[in-house]
Design a protein around this motif. Structure first.
Motif, PDB file in Angstrom:
ATOM      1  N   TYR A  27      18.973   6.377  27.273  1.00 17.69           N
ATOM      2  CA  TYR A  27      20.322   6.813  27.666  1.00 17.69           C
ATOM      3  C   TYR A  27      21.371   5.801  27.204  1.00 17.69           C
ATOM      4  N   LYS A  28      21.037   4.519  27.304  1.00 13.28           N
ATOM      5  CA  LYS A  28      21.986   3.493  26.844  1.00 13.28           C
ATOM      6  C   LYS A  28      22.117   3.545  25.325  1.00 13.28           C
ATOM      7  N   PHE A  29      21.004   3.786  24.623  1.00  8.94           N
ATOM      8  CA  PHE A  29      21.055   3.899  23.157  1.00  8.94           C
ATOM      9  C   PHE A  29      22.000   5.022  22.741  1.00  8.94           C
ATOM     10  N   ILE A  30      21.848   6.201  23.384  1.00  3.01           N
ATOM     11  CA  ILE A  30      22.607   7.377  22.951  1.00  3.01           C
ATOM     12  C   ILE A  30      23.952   7.518  23.668  1.00  3.01           C
ATOM     13  N   GLY A  31      24.181   6.686  24.680  1.00  3.78           N
ATOM     14  CA  GLY A  31      25.476   6.675  25.357  1.00  3.78           C
ATOM     15  C   GLY A  31      25.736   7.861  26.251  1.00  3.78           C
ATOM     16  N   GLU A  32      24.684   8.557  26.661  1.00  2.00           N
ATOM     17  CA  GLU A  32      24.851   9.689  27.593  1.00  2.00           C
ATOM     18  C   GLU A  32      23.552   9.917  28.365  1.00  2.00           C
ATOM     19  N   SER A  48       8.352  10.527  13.017  1.00  2.00           N
ATOM     20  CA  SER A  48       8.633   9.828  11.758  1.00  2.00           C
ATOM     21  C   SER A  48       7.727   8.611  11.613  1.00  2.00           C
ATOM     22  N   GLU A  49       7.566   8.181  10.386  1.00  4.46           N
ATOM     23  CA  GLU A  49       6.753   6.989  10.131  1.00  4.46           C
ATOM     24  C   GLU A  49       7.638   5.769   9.986  1.00  4.46           C
ATOM     25  N   LYS A  50       7.016   4.610  10.072  1.00  2.00           N
ATOM     26  CA  LYS A  50       7.672   3.322   9.817  1.00  2.00           C
ATOM     27  C   LYS A  50       8.878   3.049  10.715  1.00  2.00           C
ATOM     28  N   ASN A  51       8.683   3.224  12.027  1.00  2.00           N
ATOM     29  CA  ASN A  51       9.675   2.817  13.015  1.00  2.00           C
ATOM     30  C   ASN A  51       8.939   2.450  14.299  1.00  2.00           C
ATOM     31  N   GLN A  52       9.628   1.811  15.222  1.00  2.00           N
ATOM     32  CA  GLN A  52       8.941   1.264  16.385  1.00  2.00           C
ATOM     33  C   GLN A  52       8.349   2.322  17.326  1.00  2.00           C
ATOM     34  N   TYR A  53       8.831   3.538  17.311  1.00  3.20           N
ATOM     35  CA  TYR A  53       8.299   4.575  18.208  1.00  3.20           C
ATOM     36  C   TYR A  53       7.341   5.539  17.511  1.00  3.20           C
ATOM     37  N   PRO A  85      15.456   1.725  11.334  1.00  5.35           N
ATOM     38  CA  PRO A  85      15.782   3.164  11.281  1.00  5.35           C
ATOM     39  C   PRO A  85      16.441   3.668  12.573  1.00  5.35           C
ATOM     40  N   ILE A  86      16.069   3.087  13.708  1.00  4.68           N
ATOM     41  CA  ILE A  86      16.654   3.494  14.993  1.00  4.68           C
ATOM     42  C   ILE A  86      18.102   3.011  15.071  1.00  4.68           C
ATOM     43  N   ILE A  87      18.330   1.764  14.691  1.00  4.18           N
ATOM     44  CA  ILE A  87      19.697   1.225  14.692  1.00  4.18           C
ATOM     45  C   ILE A  87      20.595   2.064  13.785  1.00  4.18           C
ATOM     46  N   ASP A  88      20.115   2.350  12.578  1.00  6.09           N
ATOM     47  CA  ASP A  88      20.913   3.150  11.630  1.00  6.09           C
ATOM     48  C   ASP A  88      21.242   4.520  12.216  1.00  6.09           C
ATOM     49  N   PHE A  94      25.663   8.095  17.363  1.00  4.81           N
ATOM     50  CA  PHE A  94      26.053   7.873  18.754  1.00  4.81           C
ATOM     51  C   PHE A  94      27.018   6.711  18.977  1.00  4.81           C
ATOM     52  N   ASN A  95      26.707   5.549  18.394  1.00  4.46           N
ATOM     53  CA  ASN A  95      27.466   4.356  18.714  1.00  4.46           C
ATOM     54  C   ASN A  95      27.527   3.442  17.484  1.00  4.46           C
ATOM     55  N   PRO A  96      28.666   3.419  16.776  1.00  2.00           N
ATOM     56  CA  PRO A  96      28.765   2.621  15.554  1.00  2.00           C
ATOM     57  C   PRO A  96      28.602   1.119  15.784  1.00  2.00           C
TER      58      PRO A  96
END
Length: 186
Positions: A27-32, A48-53, A85-88, A94-96
């Motif tokens: 929720y904090k990541f997506i701001g809602e 997806s591949e090659k990301n933490q989740y 990839p998550i940050i991007d 959601f949050n620049p």
């Protein structure tokens, strides 16, 4: 019960269980506080591949051909590569200004999240998943396991301490205060 490496086909169930474990942080990541948006956010990355989740970093607990729990674990030194990839995605959608703190580091395999089906909670599935990781990483390969626990989750902390984890420091992640615990071979 069997514990096995996750596959792409497990993604929808994994996303559901991992979200149980990290709902507030997502929720904090997506701001809602929208559970549907949060689920699809997590699902996007589990599939997806090659990301933490990614399902690539997950194990699932299966009982009677049903996935009843999932855990996400990866080498802490890969955090920046796996998180990018998550940050991007968060910055674009959601949050620049999104810039989360590091939750792990080189030298530990990090248990990012662990979730158990609500219908199967309280049956020791979480403990079995953790014991599997301890046997696999600490006992067999002499690696260090690390995880974060919220200060407001004493039951989880009690379980981790019982399994041999030790508190090493306090961390902040997207405004939440968490304790960093580790388990290594003595």
């Amino acid at each position: 019960m069997i514990i096995r490496k996750a596959t792409f086909e497990d993604s929808e169930t994994i996303a559901k269980y991992l979200l149980l474990a990290m709902e507030e942080i997502i929720y904090k990541f997506i701001g809602e506080r929208d559970s549907k948006t949060a689920y699809y956010f997590v699902l996007h990355f589990v599939e997806s591949e090659k990301n933490q989740y990614s399902y690539e970093n997950c194990f699932v607990a299966e009982e009677n051909d049903e996935i009843v729990g999932a855990v996400d674990v990866y080498e802490g030194g890969r955090l920046h590569e796996l998180r990018q990839p998550i940050i991007d995605y968060v910055r674009l959608n959601f949050n620049p200004d999104f810039n989360p703190e590091d939750e792990t580091q080189r030298g530990e395999f990090y248990i990012d999240s662990l979730g158990v089906s609500p219908d199967h909670q309280g049956k020791g599935i979480g403990s079995k998943l953790l014991q599997f990781l301890i046997d696999e990483y600490v006992t067999q390969y002499n690696e260090t396991l690390g995880l974060l626990v919220e200060e407001g989750n004493p039951n989880a902390k009690k379980l981790y301490l019982k399994l041999g984890f030790k508190v090493i420091k306090t961390k902040t992640l997207v405004g939440k205060t968490l304790e960093h615990l580790q388990l290594k071979k003595e």
